[in-house]
Write a protein that holds these residues in place. Structure first.
Motif, PDB file in Angstrom:
ATOM      1  N   ASP A 127       0.813  -1.211   0.000  1.00  0.00           N
ATOM      2  CA  ASP A 127       0.000   0.000   0.000  1.00  0.00           C
ATOM      3  C   ASP A 127       0.847   1.261   0.000  1.00  0.00           C
ATOM      4  OD1 ASP A 127      -2.343  -1.506   0.099  1.00  0.00           O
ATOM      5  OD2 ASP A 127      -2.351  -1.548   2.287  1.00  0.00           O
ATOM      6  N   THR A 128       2.098   1.170   0.456  1.00  0.00           N
ATOM      7  CA  THR A 128       2.939   2.359   0.549  1.00  0.00           C
ATOM      8  C   THR A 128       4.106   2.351  -0.429  1.00  0.00           C
ATOM      9  OG1 THR A 128       4.205   1.315   2.331  1.00  0.00           O
ATOM     10  CG2 THR A 128       2.392   2.748   2.974  1.00  0.00           C
ATOM     11  N   LEU A 129       4.432   1.199  -1.015  1.00  0.00           N
ATOM     12  CA  LEU A 129       5.544   1.121  -1.951  1.00  0.00           C
ATOM     13  C   LEU A 129       5.132   1.622  -3.330  1.00  0.00           C
ATOM     14  CD1 LEU A 129       7.091  -2.379  -1.160  1.00  0.00           C
ATOM     15  CD2 LEU A 129       8.090  -0.154  -0.692  1.00  0.00           C
ATOM     16  N   ARG A 130       6.056   2.352  -3.956  1.00  0.00           N
ATOM     17  CA  ARG A 130       5.808   2.809  -5.329  1.00  0.00           C
ATOM     18  C   ARG A 130       7.136   2.826  -6.069  1.00  0.00           C
ATOM     19  NH1 ARG A 130       6.106   7.770  -7.936  1.00  0.00           N
ATOM     20  NH2 ARG A 130       6.570   8.822  -5.966  1.00  0.00           N
ATOM     21  N   ALA A 131       7.238   2.028  -7.105  1.00  0.00           N
ATOM     22  CA  ALA A 131       8.467   2.000  -7.903  1.00  0.00           C
ATOM     23  C   ALA A 131       8.504   3.211  -8.826  1.00  0.00           C
ATOM     24  CB  ALA A 131       8.531   0.719  -8.728  1.00  0.00           C
ATOM     25  N   ILE A 132       9.648   3.901  -8.850  1.00  0.00           N
ATOM     26  CA  ILE A 132       9.769   5.067  -9.718  1.00  0.00           C
ATOM     27  C   ILE A 132      10.460   4.714 -11.034  1.00  0.00           C
ATOM     28  CG2 ILE A 132       9.728   6.717  -7.821  1.00  0.00           C
ATOM     29  CD1 ILE A 132      12.744   6.853  -7.978  1.00  0.00           C
ATOM     30  N   HIS A 133      10.787   3.431 -11.186  1.00  0.00           N
ATOM     31  CA  HIS A 133      11.364   2.949 -12.429  1.00  0.00           C
ATOM     32  C   HIS A 133      11.150   1.443 -12.478  1.00  0.00           C
ATOM     33  CE1 HIS A 133      13.932   3.140 -15.951  1.00  0.00           C
ATOM     34  NE2 HIS A 133      14.607   2.101 -15.488  1.00  0.00           N
ATOM     35  N   ASP A 134      11.284   0.868 -13.658  1.00  0.00           N
ATOM     36  CA  ASP A 134      11.173  -0.582 -13.821  1.00  0.00           C
ATOM     37  C   ASP A 134      12.447  -1.221 -13.268  1.00  0.00           C
ATOM     38  OD1 ASP A 134      11.032  -3.219 -14.614  1.00  0.00           O
ATOM     39  OD2 ASP A 134      10.296  -2.773 -16.621  1.00  0.00           O
ATOM     40  N   LEU A 135      12.401  -1.601 -11.995  1.00  0.00           N
ATOM     41  CA  LEU A 135      13.597  -2.120 -11.334  1.00  0.00           C
ATOM     42  C   LEU A 135      14.044  -3.455 -11.899  1.00  0.00           C
ATOM     43  CD1 LEU A 135      12.818  -1.229  -7.612  1.00  0.00           C
ATOM     44  CD2 LEU A 135      14.161   0.053  -9.284  1.00  0.00           C
ATOM     45  N   GLN A 136      13.106  -4.300 -12.290  1.00  0.00           N
ATOM     46  CA  GLN A 136      13.491  -5.587 -12.856  1.00  0.00           C
ATOM     47  C   GLN A 136      14.279  -5.388 -14.146  1.00  0.00           C
ATOM     48  OE1 GLN A 136      10.330  -8.450 -13.200  1.00  0.00           O
ATOM     49  NE2 GLN A 136       9.490  -7.985 -11.190  1.00  0.00           N
ATOM     50  N   SER A 137      13.846  -4.444 -14.952  1.00  0.00           N
ATOM     51  CA  SER A 137      14.543  -4.164 -16.207  1.00  0.00           C
ATOM     52  C   SER A 137      15.937  -3.595 -15.944  1.00  0.00           C
ATOM     53  CB  SER A 137      13.729  -3.181 -17.043  1.00  0.00           C
ATOM     54  OG  SER A 137      14.435  -2.802 -18.220  1.00  0.00           O
ATOM     55  N   LEU A 138      16.022  -2.625 -15.032  1.00  0.00           N
ATOM     56  CA  LEU A 138      17.313  -2.007 -14.730  1.00  0.00           C
ATOM     57  C   LEU A 138      18.279  -3.009 -14.125  1.00  0.00           C
ATOM     58  CD1 LEU A 138      19.207   0.417 -14.373  1.00  0.00           C
ATOM     59  CD2 LEU A 138      18.113   0.826 -12.157  1.00  0.00           C
ATOM     60  N   PHE A 139      17.833  -3.734 -13.108  1.00  0.00           N
ATOM     61  CA  PHE A 139      18.714  -4.685 -12.455  1.00  0.00           C
ATOM     62  C   PHE A 139      19.113  -5.806 -13.420  1.00  0.00           C
ATOM     63  CE2 PHE A 139      17.899  -4.007  -7.642  1.00  0.00           C
ATOM     64  CZ  PHE A 139      18.028  -2.637  -7.823  1.00  0.00           C
TER      65      PHE A 139
END
Length: 225
Positions: A86-98
């Protein structure tokens, strides 16, 4: 995710201590109630233990003895649900970046003041736990708060790399300070967090809007800030 935690914590402290102390708690933590934003300060850079110790001291300065202050703090200053969907929000596609970093044989480490429980749950929520090589958290035995170089150097040692081959990516002065004190190859300031350009730029080798702009720097294709 820290805004509702801060508001609730300050309210509960006032209720139990019977002291109008919210504004001082906000200043101590680095929270702006007018803008409802977390700024650089204890909340963004400190461990939960540091936060509890500082609030305990604040209560004692307002007339409570240590036993009273510690009892109130232990029941009100609880760990933030940093892993809550409910409080987390990804500001980028982390799976793609990592994934891109791993394809270029770049090792990934997380160094945070947050708890291990919350940090690992967060990584699982974003689906990147298996892509991270080392995680150091604020409540780990032997960990030292930033800007101490200890965590960065222990990460390099665990990964078998030299400090001059590592980059520190962060959004606070403490992040930049750890990178500099550990003599890493460089520091990358990210403007999507708590720190602003004027605050971070003098201490950063690179400046990006968000971590989606990280790859050219990692691959040595970007100009320094």
């Amino acid at each position: 995710m820290w805004v509702p935690w801060t508001l609730q914590t300050a309210r509960r402290l006032e209720e139990l201590a019977q002291i109008p102390i919210s504004d001082k708690v906000y200043r101590l933590l680095g929270f702006c109630p007018r803008e409802m934003k977390v700024r650089s300060g204890l909340l963004a850079e400190g461990t939960m233990r540091q936060i509890r110790d500082e609030i305990t001291q604040l209560l004692m300065e307002h007339g409570l003895n240590r036993e009273q202050a510690e009892l109130i703090v232990s029941s009100t200053v609880v760990d933030c649900a940093t892993h809550s969907a409910d409080t987390l929000r990804a500001i980028h596609d982390l799976q793609s970046l990592f994934g891109s970093l791993k394809r270029h044989d770049v090792k990934i480490a997380i160094c945070t003041a947050d708890s291990r429980l919350g940090t690992m749950a967060m990584l699982r929520e974003f689906g990147v736990e298996s892509l991270v090589d080392v995680v150091v958290c604020g409540d780990d035995t032997g960990a030292e708060p930033k800007p101490s170089p200890r965590n960065a150097l222990s990460i390099c040692n665990a990964l078998g790399i030299e400090p001059q081959d590592a980059l520190m990516v962060g959004d606070t002065l403490a992040d930049m300070g750890m990178g500099r004190s550990a003599k890493l190859r460089g520091t990358v300031a990210v403007l999507s967090g708590v720190g602003g350009k004027d605050e971070l730029l003098p201490h950063a080798d690179h400046l990006v809007s968000h971590i989606g702009e990280l790859m050219p720097i990692v691959l040595g294709q970007a100009q320094q800030a």
